[in-house]
Design a protein around this motif. Structure first.
Motif, PDB file in Angstrom:
ATOM      1  N   PRO A 223       7.572 -10.635 -12.470  1.00 46.68           N
ATOM      2  CA  PRO A 223       8.263 -10.267 -14.037  1.00 46.68           C
ATOM      3  C   PRO A 223       9.021  -9.157 -14.092  1.00 46.68           C
ATOM      4  N   VAL A 224       9.924  -9.051 -14.739  1.00 48.25           N
ATOM      5  CA  VAL A 224      10.526  -7.818 -15.120  1.00 48.25           C
ATOM      6  C   VAL A 224       9.778  -6.843 -15.671  1.00 48.25           C
ATOM      7  N   THR A 225       9.533  -5.449 -14.912  1.00 50.78           N
ATOM      8  CA  THR A 225       8.712  -4.448 -15.221  1.00 50.78           C
ATOM      9  C   THR A 225       9.548  -3.222 -15.736  1.00 50.78           C
ATOM     10  N   ALA A 226       8.964  -2.272 -16.400  1.00 47.52           N
ATOM     11  CA  ALA A 226       9.644  -1.180 -16.922  1.00 47.52           C
ATOM     12  C   ALA A 226      10.405  -0.420 -15.763  1.00 47.52           C
TER      13      ALA A 226
ATOM     14  N   GLY B  59       4.201 -10.535  -3.644  1.00 48.93           N
ATOM     15  CA  GLY B  59       3.255  -9.726  -3.205  1.00 48.93           C
ATOM     16  C   GLY B  59       2.974  -8.595  -4.280  1.00 48.93           C
ATOM     17  N   ALA B  60       2.569  -7.496  -3.701  1.00 49.12           N
ATOM     18  CA  ALA B  60       2.588  -6.267  -4.815  1.00 49.12           C
ATOM     19  C   ALA B  60       3.118  -5.092  -4.057  1.00 49.12           C
ATOM     20  N   PHE B  61       3.834  -4.395  -4.540  1.00 51.66           N
ATOM     21  CA  PHE B  61       4.233  -3.075  -3.972  1.00 51.66           C
ATOM     22  C   PHE B  61       3.007  -2.067  -3.924  1.00 51.66           C
ATOM     23  N   SER B  62       3.049  -1.517  -2.779  1.00 55.23           N
ATOM     24  CA  SER B  62       2.116  -0.372  -2.202  1.00 55.23           C
ATOM     25  C   SER B  62       2.640   0.779  -3.145  1.00 55.23           C
ATOM     26  N   SER B  63       1.810   1.419  -3.891  1.00 53.13           N
ATOM     27  CA  SER B  63       2.347   2.446  -4.778  1.00 53.13           C
ATOM     28  C   SER B  63       2.407   3.873  -4.009  1.00 53.13           C
ATOM     29  N   PRO B  64       1.629   4.068  -3.034  1.00 47.95           N
ATOM     30  CA  PRO B  64       1.778   5.309  -2.303  1.00 47.95           C
ATOM     31  C   PRO B  64       2.934   5.202  -1.414  1.00 47.95           C
ATOM     32  N   ASP B  65       3.223   4.004  -0.915  1.00 45.24           N
ATOM     33  CA  ASP B  65       4.287   3.918   0.020  1.00 45.24           C
ATOM     34  C   ASP B  65       5.735   3.698  -0.744  1.00 45.24           C
ATOM     35  N   GLN B  66       6.090   4.836  -1.241  1.00 49.48           N
ATOM     36  CA  GLN B  66       7.528   4.534  -1.783  1.00 49.48           C
ATOM     37  C   GLN B  66       8.313   5.707  -1.474  1.00 49.48           C
TER      38      GLN B  66
ATOM     39  N   ILE C   8      15.649   3.651  -3.942  1.00 51.15           N
ATOM     40  CA  ILE C   8      14.085   3.613  -3.849  1.00 51.15           C
ATOM     41  C   ILE C   8      13.822   2.794  -2.926  1.00 51.15           C
ATOM     42  N   VAL C   9      13.016   2.889  -1.966  1.00 46.67           N
ATOM     43  CA  VAL C   9      12.694   2.133  -0.973  1.00 46.67           C
ATOM     44  C   VAL C   9      11.025   1.982  -1.178  1.00 46.67           C
ATOM     45  N   SER C  10      10.363   0.821  -1.371  1.00 44.13           N
ATOM     46  CA  SER C  10       9.222   0.483  -1.453  1.00 44.13           C
ATOM     47  C   SER C  10       8.504  -0.383  -0.332  1.00 44.13           C
ATOM     48  N   SER C  11       7.332  -0.350  -0.082  1.00 43.32           N
ATOM     49  CA  SER C  11       6.653  -1.122   0.826  1.00 43.32           C
ATOM     50  C   SER C  11       5.993  -2.391   0.125  1.00 43.32           C
ATOM     51  N   LEU C  12       6.391  -3.782   0.229  1.00 46.13           N
ATOM     52  CA  LEU C  12       5.965  -4.855  -0.516  1.00 46.13           C
ATOM     53  C   LEU C  12       4.830  -5.174   0.509  1.00 46.13           C
ATOM     54  N   VAL C  13       3.538  -5.387   0.015  1.00 46.19           N
ATOM     55  CA  VAL C  13       2.650  -6.071   0.700  1.00 46.19           C
ATOM     56  C   VAL C  13       2.614  -7.655   0.160  1.00 46.19           C
TER      57      VAL C  13
ATOM     58  N   ALA D 205      15.177  11.216 -10.781  1.00 46.70           N
ATOM     59  CA  ALA D 205      14.613  10.504 -11.777  1.00 46.70           C
ATOM     60  C   ALA D 205      13.126  10.087 -11.380  1.00 46.70           C
ATOM     61  N   VAL D 206      12.174   9.918 -12.294  1.00 47.07           N
ATOM     62  CA  VAL D 206      10.929   9.601 -11.796  1.00 47.07           C
ATOM     63  C   VAL D 206      10.923   8.036 -12.012  1.00 47.07           C
ATOM     64  N   PHE D 207      10.433   7.348 -10.890  1.00 50.26           N
ATOM     65  CA  PHE D 207      10.182   5.856 -10.896  1.00 50.26           C
ATOM     66  C   PHE D 207       8.783   5.462 -10.243  1.00 50.26           C
ATOM     67  N   ALA D 208       7.977   5.093 -11.107  1.00 46.44           N
ATOM     68  CA  ALA D 208       6.723   4.699 -10.624  1.00 46.44           C
ATOM     69  C   ALA D 208       6.798   3.091 -10.001  1.00 46.44           C
ATOM     70  N   THR D 209       5.915   2.757  -9.206  1.00 43.82           N
ATOM     71  CA  THR D 209       6.222   1.616  -8.645  1.00 43.82           C
ATOM     72  C   THR D 209       5.307   0.783  -9.524  1.00 43.82           C
ATOM     73  N   PRO D 210       5.703  -0.603  -9.690  1.00 42.18           N
ATOM     74  CA  PRO D 210       5.080  -1.657 -10.550  1.00 42.18           C
ATOM     75  C   PRO D 210       3.729  -2.080  -9.791  1.00 42.18           C
TER      76      PRO D 210
END
Lengths: 115, 239
Positions: B185-188, B78-85, B102-107, B125-130
């Motif tokens: 895939p592995v992201t930054a 699925g895809a991580f929902s970026s606001p839901d982190q 870091i906990v994210s919601s995976l849709v 540390a700043v970590f954006a959601t892929p």
């Protein structure tokens, strides 16, 4: 010293306890394998397994009681074996108990339990 | 006790020799019956362990989750929902360094969502959601219930609880959460992985087979005891 009445009572108790557990487990097994999924891996409830394991240990106590009685009554080998195997056949131990009581009752008075 | 010479003479009678032969037969038979049940015990354990460690898709796990589902390796796409982190405060890395998780919601592709612990980051540390579609692998965990009294502070949560996260993000979440171990895939933005609190617990022990094994061996010993007693009683009779 007459040990027979005590041995007979011990045998009666074990014959009934082992017999009841075996009867319940057997009926349960029949029901489980025919109507439920006990043939498949992990299909059996825990209590069912415990009941069979319990029968194994109770049967061990039954063996001790039966061998003790067979020795006291000077049973020949095959009659002793039949007595021992009765604890593994569903409902057979009830019959064994009946037969043993009848047999001991038929013995000369000096061996029979005193009233 | 009869004298040993009496025992010996009785042991040499035909009946006693036949009895001894039967005894040896019974002992060998019971030993192998016990061994068979013992091997069955090991085989069942191996089979169950293999089955429980094999990765399953999170969508194949029946809701609501059962206790035996926790600790299982699961895959999810699925895809991580970026606001839901959200960040979980005061959590250690696998090297016990202080920081946050870091906990994210995976849709999921099915439209359902599940909370995923993506990993550990140093505090702040700043970590954006892929952004892209990912395929993850991790270990399923039950919602945490400890530290419940602590309360949330400074935009961080204390307890990873799917019910509370569901209210926070206002989305329906599956039970429990996944501690991510692998992302494709592995992201930054992949934080350092953390070990799951609960890894695969042991599978149900095949009680019945195990005790049968022991019982067969005890029965063999019992047969020996009966033979000896029979010999002794018989010798006493003769004298």
């Amino acid at each position: 010293m007459n040990k027979i009445p005590t041995a007979l009572l011990a045998f009666r108790i074990m014959a009934w306890v082992t017999g009841v557990v075996l009867a319940v487990a057997s009926v349960w097994a029949l029901y489980g394998y025919v109507l439920l999924n006990y043939g498949t891996q992990g299909g059996k409830p825990l209590l069912y397994s415990i009941l069979w394991v319990a029968h194994g240990w109770l049967y061990f106590a039954y063996l001790i009681a039966a061998v003790n009685l067979a020795f006291l009554l000077r049973f020949p080998i095959f009659r002793t074996l039949a007595l021992l195997l009765a604890g593994t056949i569903p409902f057979a131990s009830f019959y064994a108990d009946f037969v043993m009581h009848r047999y001991v009752g038929s013995l000369p008075v000096k061996r029979a339990p005193t009233q | 006790m009869p004298r040993s010479s009496e025992l010996w003479s009785r042991a040499r009678t035909l009946t006693a020799i036949l009895a001894l032969a039967s005894l040896i037969f019974i002992c060998v038979l019971f030993f192998f019956l016990g061994k068979w049940q013992w091997d069955r015990t090991q085989d069942i354990l191996d089979a169950k362990r293999a089955a429980s460690t094999a990765a399953v898709s999170i969508t194949d796990i029946v809701q609501p989750m059962k206790s035996e589902d926790y600790g299982r390796t699961v895959t999810a796409m699925g895809a991580f929902s970026s606001p839901d982190q959200v960040r979980v405060g005061s959590r250690l890395s696998s090297q016990s360094a202080a920081g946050e998780w870091i906990v994210s919601s995976l849709v999921l592709d099915t439209g359902q969502s599940i909370a995923v612990v993506r990993g550990w980051v140093p505090e702040g540390a700043v970590f954006a959601t892929p952004e892209q579609q990912v395929s993850i692998k991790g270990v399923l965990q039950p919602s945490e219930s400890f530290y419940d009294f602590a309360g949330d502070q400074k935009g961080k949560i204390v307890v990873i609880d799917s019910q509370k996260l569901s209210e926070l993000w206002n989305v329906e979440l599956l039970d429990g959460f996944i501690v991510m171990q692998d992302q494709e895939p592995v992201t930054a933005n992949v934080p350092e992985g953390v070990p799951p609190t609960i890894s695969t617990g042991d599978v149900a022990f095949p009680l019945q087979n195990f005790f049968y094994a022991i019982q067969w061996w005890i029965f063999a010993l019992f047969a020996v005891a009966v033979y000896v007693r029979w010999l002794v009683v018989g010798s006493k009779l003769r004298t």
